[in-house]
Design a protein around this motif. Structure first.
Motif, PDB file in Angstrom:
ATOM      1  N   GLU A  28      23.732  30.133 -19.817  1.00  0.00           N
ATOM      2  CA  GLU A  28      22.942  30.034 -21.187  1.00  0.00           C
ATOM      3  C   GLU A  28      22.527  31.130 -21.715  1.00  0.00           C
ATOM      4  OE1 GLU A  28      19.614  28.277 -18.934  1.00  0.00           O
ATOM      5  OE2 GLU A  28      20.429  26.204 -19.065  1.00  0.00           O
ATOM      6  N   ARG A  29      22.420  32.322 -21.335  1.00  0.00           N
ATOM      7  CA  ARG A  29      22.321  33.755 -21.983  1.00  0.00           C
ATOM      8  C   ARG A  29      23.419  34.313 -22.314  1.00  0.00           C
ATOM      9  NH1 ARG A  29      17.016  32.732 -23.403  1.00  0.00           N
ATOM     10  NH2 ARG A  29      15.955  32.080 -21.654  1.00  0.00           N
ATOM     11  N   VAL A  30      24.554  34.226 -21.750  1.00  0.00           N
ATOM     12  CA  VAL A  30      25.819  35.048 -21.698  1.00  0.00           C
ATOM     13  C   VAL A  30      26.696  33.918 -21.753  1.00  0.00           C
ATOM     14  CG1 VAL A  30      27.306  36.856 -21.068  1.00  0.00           C
ATOM     15  CG2 VAL A  30      24.557  36.851 -20.648  1.00  0.00           C
ATOM     16  N   PRO A  31      27.550  33.359 -22.505  1.00  0.00           N
ATOM     17  CA  PRO A  31      28.201  31.914 -22.449  1.00  0.00           C
ATOM     18  C   PRO A  31      29.789  32.381 -22.040  1.00  0.00           C
ATOM     19  CG  PRO A  31      27.080  31.979 -24.774  1.00  0.00           C
ATOM     20  CD  PRO A  31      26.819  33.533 -23.992  1.00  0.00           C
ATOM     21  N   ALA A  32      30.122  33.633 -21.986  1.00  0.00           N
ATOM     22  CA  ALA A  32      31.596  33.575 -21.640  1.00  0.00           C
ATOM     23  C   ALA A  32      31.448  34.544 -20.308  1.00  0.00           C
ATOM     24  CB  ALA A  32      32.298  34.458 -22.509  1.00  0.00           C
ATOM     25  N   VAL A  33      30.295  34.599 -19.547  1.00  0.00           N
ATOM     26  CA  VAL A  33      30.186  35.546 -18.591  1.00  0.00           C
ATOM     27  C   VAL A  33      31.100  35.260 -17.242  1.00  0.00           C
ATOM     28  CG1 VAL A  33      28.399  34.156 -17.195  1.00  0.00           C
ATOM     29  CG2 VAL A  33      28.359  36.582 -17.043  1.00  0.00           C
TER      30      VAL A  33
END
Lengths: 229, 222
Positions: free
Chosen positions: B169-174
């Motif tokens: 949710e915070r770092v989409p491509a994590v």
């Protein structure tokens, strides 16, 4: 390879101290390797011994265990200090959660500035006397038994004694309003394994000093800017 | 009295969300009471419901349980999500404690002062990518099984799934460097109880917003 658990940490209390307490209370002898240099820590990291790149780490029963709570739970269960069933375990977990929160306020104390230390000392005493100690005082009063849970010596008792002694180091008369806890302290301190741990020459570590703080900062390259609660 | 566990917390994720996930994953229906005002909270304390004056509170099996970890351990133990023996439990505990450290960063993030938000977001990304996700990627790769521990669905899988979604949710491509975790995420999403929890209308709470932050500060004001 001695078969004894081996503890990897600094030569000081920190997060490892509760583990030392519990092993000692269970009558389990253990070895220790003390981190003194950055190089030692990096060697542990490179060797893949630290699952999340952190200490405490305890080699026990063929495992390299990390995460303080996981290690403590394993030791408690292995040495029958975790209650007799799920509900007793739940109570022990709740009580240990409380003493863990309380000791957490003390954990960072040595890393604070002199001014923040005074503030934190007051905070610790306030939380101990208004939030935590009353709970255990009442538990002991209500059931009138020697131990916190199930009329049997458990992890919860060890953890509470450790917490009491640590808070007393910050204010020596902190138990003055808590007669049950005073009796509890005397009782648990006289259990043979605990009595031995409380004697000079045991593996119990002293109150952390500036040298300890320096070592932790140097080895981990962290904790330079800790603030009071 | 319905016999269902009853959760008392704010109407938002916080420390309670992991408990919602675990109950849902175990297929256990539960009720919720939402704290909206300081008065409600003060009353709970006055009435002796909160052992250490804190929430989460979960009323379950005649107990008023507090302390998130204690609650999660009890649920995991009760619903057979805690491995088959002490060593599997040790692994599960290690994994959930690690994930919990990552989740703690996400938990605190909405409360960061504005000038620290970017730095904190970078820390979350850094820790997820360099410290936590590689561990679980490696675990799954090494044993090639669907689940983290003992070839069986456990608390560790639920907690990892929650963490993956929360970080995304915070770092989409994590997850881009983590093929095993991508497969894991898909598998977990398709498990019936989890699938249900991920659908609209479930007890799952949305990402914390300003209103949630405001409510927390109001209810727990000293």
């Amino acid at each position: 390879m001695s078969g004894k658990p081996k503890l990897y940490y600094f030569d000081g209390r920190g997060k490892m101290e509760s583990i030392r307490w519990l092993l000692a209370a269970a009558g389990v002898e253990f070895e220790e390797e003390f981190l003194e240099t950055r190089e030692q820590y990096e060697k542990l990291l490179q060797g893949g011994s630290l699952l999340f790149q952190q200490v405490p780490m305890v080699e026990i029963d063929g495992m390299r265990m990390v995460q303080t709570r996981a290690i403590l739970s394993y030791i408690a269960a292995k040495y029958n200090l975790y209650g007799k069933d799920l509900k007793e375990r739940a109570l022990i977990d709740m009580y240990v959660g409380g003493t863990d929160d309380l000791m957490g306020f003390i954990l960072m104390f040595p890393f604070l500035s002199a001014e923040d230390k005074e503030k934190q000392r007051a905070f610790i005493v306030q939380k101990a006397t208004s939030r935590y100690f009353p709970v255990y005082e009442k538990v002991l009063k209500d059931h009138g038994q020697d131990f916190l849970v199930g009329n049997n010596f458990s992890w919860a008792d060890v953890h509470l004694l450790e917490a009491i002694l640590m808070v007393e180091e910050k204010k020596s008369d902190v138990l003055s309003g808590f007669p049950q806890l005073q009796a509890f302290k005397a009782r648990i301190s006289s259990i043979p394994t605990i009595k031995k741990f409380l004697e000079p020459g045991s593996q119990r570590k002293p109150v952390p000093d500036d040298k300890y703080v320096e070592t932790v900062r140097r080895v981990l390259r962290m904790y330079y800017d800790i603030k009071a609660n | 009295m319905s016999g269902k566990p009853r959760l008392t917390y704010l109407n938002g994720r916080g420390c309670m969300e992991t408990i919602r996930w675990l109950l849902a994953a175990a297929g256990v229906e539960f009720e919720e009471v939402y704290l909206e005002t300081k008065e409600q909270y003060d009353k709970l304390i006055k009435d002796g419901f909160l052992l250490f004056q804190q929430v989460p509170l979960v009323e379950i099996d005649g107990m008023k349980m507090v302390q998130t970890r204690a609650i999660l351990s009890y649920i995991a133990g009760k619903y057979n999500l805690y491995g088959k023996d002490l060593k599997e439990r040790a692994l599960i505990d290690m994994y959930v404690e690690g994930i919990s450290d990552l989740m703690q960063m996400i938990l605190m993030f909405p409360f960061s002062p504005p000038d620290a938000k970017e730095k904190n977001l970078d820390s979350i990304k850094e820790r997820a990518t360099n410290r936590y996700f590689p561990v679980f990627e490696k675990v799954l790769k090494q044993h090639g099984q669907d689940f983290l521990v003992g070839n069986k669905f456990s608390w560790a899988d639920v907690q990892l799934m929650e963490a993956i979604l929360a970080v995304e949710e915070r770092v989409p491509a994590v997850l881009s460097g983590f093929p095993q975790l991508q497969v894991f995420k898909t598998k977990m999403s398709n498990m019936p109880t989890i699938k249900k929890f991920l659908q609209p209308g479930s007890p799952r709470k949305p990402p914390p917003d300003d209103h949630y932050v405001e409510t927390v500060l109001k209810v727990f004001k000293k």
